[in-house]
Motif scaffolding. Structure first.
Motif, PDB file in Angstrom:
ATOM      1  N   ASP A  24     -10.906  11.278 -46.646  1.00 35.11           N
ATOM      2  CA  ASP A  24     -10.527  11.009 -45.244  1.00 35.11           C
ATOM      3  C   ASP A  24      -9.041  10.468 -45.176  1.00 35.11           C
ATOM      4  O   ASP A  24      -8.972   9.078 -44.751  1.00 35.11           O
ATOM      5  N   MET A  25      -8.253  11.460 -45.225  1.00 33.71           N
ATOM      6  CA  MET A  25      -6.943  10.883 -45.071  1.00 33.71           C
ATOM      7  C   MET A  25      -6.536  10.375 -43.833  1.00 33.71           C
ATOM      8  O   MET A  25      -5.666   9.405 -43.838  1.00 33.71           O
ATOM      9  N   PHE A  26      -7.150  10.604 -42.605  1.00 34.50           N
ATOM     10  CA  PHE A  26      -6.768   9.894 -41.519  1.00 34.50           C
ATOM     11  C   PHE A  26      -7.783   9.096 -41.055  1.00 34.50           C
ATOM     12  O   PHE A  26      -7.479   8.608 -39.905  1.00 34.50           O
ATOM     13  N   GLY A  27      -8.698   8.809 -41.646  1.00 34.95           N
ATOM     14  CA  GLY A  27      -9.763   7.711 -41.203  1.00 34.95           C
ATOM     15  C   GLY A  27     -11.004   8.537 -40.834  1.00 34.95           C
ATOM     16  O   GLY A  27     -10.949   9.817 -40.713  1.00 34.95           O
ATOM     17  N   GLU A  28     -12.103   7.885 -40.630  1.00 40.77           N
ATOM     18  CA  GLU A  28     -13.204   8.575 -40.046  1.00 40.77           C
ATOM     19  C   GLU A  28     -13.345   8.504 -38.448  1.00 40.77           C
ATOM     20  O   GLU A  28     -14.109   9.204 -37.861  1.00 40.77           O
ATOM     21  N   GLN A  56      -9.522  17.568 -41.816  1.00 47.44           N
ATOM     22  CA  GLN A  56     -10.797  16.834 -42.273  1.00 47.44           C
ATOM     23  C   GLN A  56     -12.105  16.708 -41.549  1.00 47.44           C
ATOM     24  O   GLN A  56     -12.958  16.161 -41.960  1.00 47.44           O
ATOM     25  N   GLY A  57     -11.639  17.016 -40.082  1.00 49.56           N
ATOM     26  CA  GLY A  57     -12.757  17.008 -39.219  1.00 49.56           C
ATOM     27  C   GLY A  57     -13.023  15.951 -38.452  1.00 49.56           C
ATOM     28  O   GLY A  57     -14.150  15.637 -37.767  1.00 49.56           O
ATOM     29  N   ARG A  58     -12.290  14.764 -38.533  1.00 49.30           N
ATOM     30  CA  ARG A  58     -12.480  13.312 -37.709  1.00 49.30           C
ATOM     31  C   ARG A  58     -12.449  13.733 -36.293  1.00 49.30           C
ATOM     32  O   ARG A  58     -13.472  13.219 -35.495  1.00 49.30           O
ATOM     33  N   ASP A  59     -11.778  14.578 -35.663  1.00 42.67           N
ATOM     34  CA  ASP A  59     -11.922  14.975 -34.368  1.00 42.67           C
ATOM     35  C   ASP A  59     -13.110  15.834 -33.940  1.00 42.67           C
ATOM     36  O   ASP A  59     -13.684  15.929 -32.931  1.00 42.67           O
ATOM     37  N   THR A  60     -13.252  16.937 -34.996  1.00 45.12           N
ATOM     38  CA  THR A  60     -14.341  17.816 -34.846  1.00 45.12           C
ATOM     39  C   THR A  60     -15.697  17.280 -34.382  1.00 45.12           C
ATOM     40  O   THR A  60     -16.280  17.573 -33.591  1.00 45.12           O
TER      41      THR A  60
END
Length: 221
Positions: A24-28, A56-60
């Motif tokens: 989670d490189m940019f956080g959750e 990695q899908g945080r906005d998805t």
């Protein structure tokens, strides 16, 4: 091929290894851009969104939780696998379709088939302006008439502009990652065929990064 061109292409492996090291490189939490975009999409009655450079899908996952159907596209294997894992864990598999694809290639979707496109900082990755103009044309092709393209870019007022290693045009490498910084002329170059509805300036992160969020509507076929 020029050395800088080789470096630009090498960003793929840089992102793969970074995602492998940090799941989670940019956080959750979703980005501010995704939160703002969701409100705009709801106002315009958008149902189906193509997210480019989904990472990695945080906005998805956030967009899916807001009731949208999301096609999440990223060129990394690690990123797309992480999005699949999250969609299953959050019971969002029915709302999220994951596609591994390089946006420098033709988008694998039919003409006029999607309501909207969203991307957070994809346009300021290691792409020369000619590639970004081609990408905007591809997005234009797959959007329905009146469809929205919302994207964010770091602009030349950002503290990192002009720092690090110059990689051609307005691209600079800092910490192994290359950023393409925008000015208004570049926005105009990628908006051919669209009507610009809004350019909103905002900040993100501890530096902070200085960004524009651009909302465009497809005007013509």
């Amino acid at each position: 091929m020029m050395r800088d061109d080789l470096v630009l292409k090498g960003q793929h492996s840089q992102w793969e290894s970074s995602y492998l090291k940090n799941k989670d490189m940019f956080g959750e939490s979703p980005s501010e851009a995704a939160i703002r975009a969701a409100k705009i999409f709801h106002l315009h009655g958008i149902k189906k969104i193509l997210e480019l450079g989904a990472g990695q899908g945080r906005d998805t996952t956030y967009l899916a939780q807001q009731g949208f159907e999301v096609i999440a596209l990223d060129y990394t294997k690690e990123g797309t696998e992480r999005i699949r894992q999250k969609s299953i864990a959050l019971n969002l598999s029915d709302r999220i379709q994951v596609v591994q694809h390089d946006v420098r290639l033709e988008l694998p979707f039919e003409n006029c088939s999607l309501d909207a496109c969203y991307s957070h900082m994809l346009y300021c990755m290691a792409f020369p302006i000619r590639d970004l103009e081609t990408l905007s044309r591809q997005i234009h092709r797959v959007l329905k008439p009146g469809g929205l393209n919302i994207f964010t870019v770091r602009h030349k007022g950002d503290p990192h502009y002009g720092q690090g290693i110059h990689r051609g045009e307005d691209m600079y490498e800092v910490g192994g990652f290359i950023v393409h910084f925008f000015d208004r002329n570049k926005v105009d170059k990628v908006s051919v065929g669209y009507k610009i509805l809004d350019i909103n300036e905002f900040e993100e992160g501890g530096l902070p990064r200085k960004l524009w969020m651009i909302t465009m509507k497809k005007e013509s076929n």
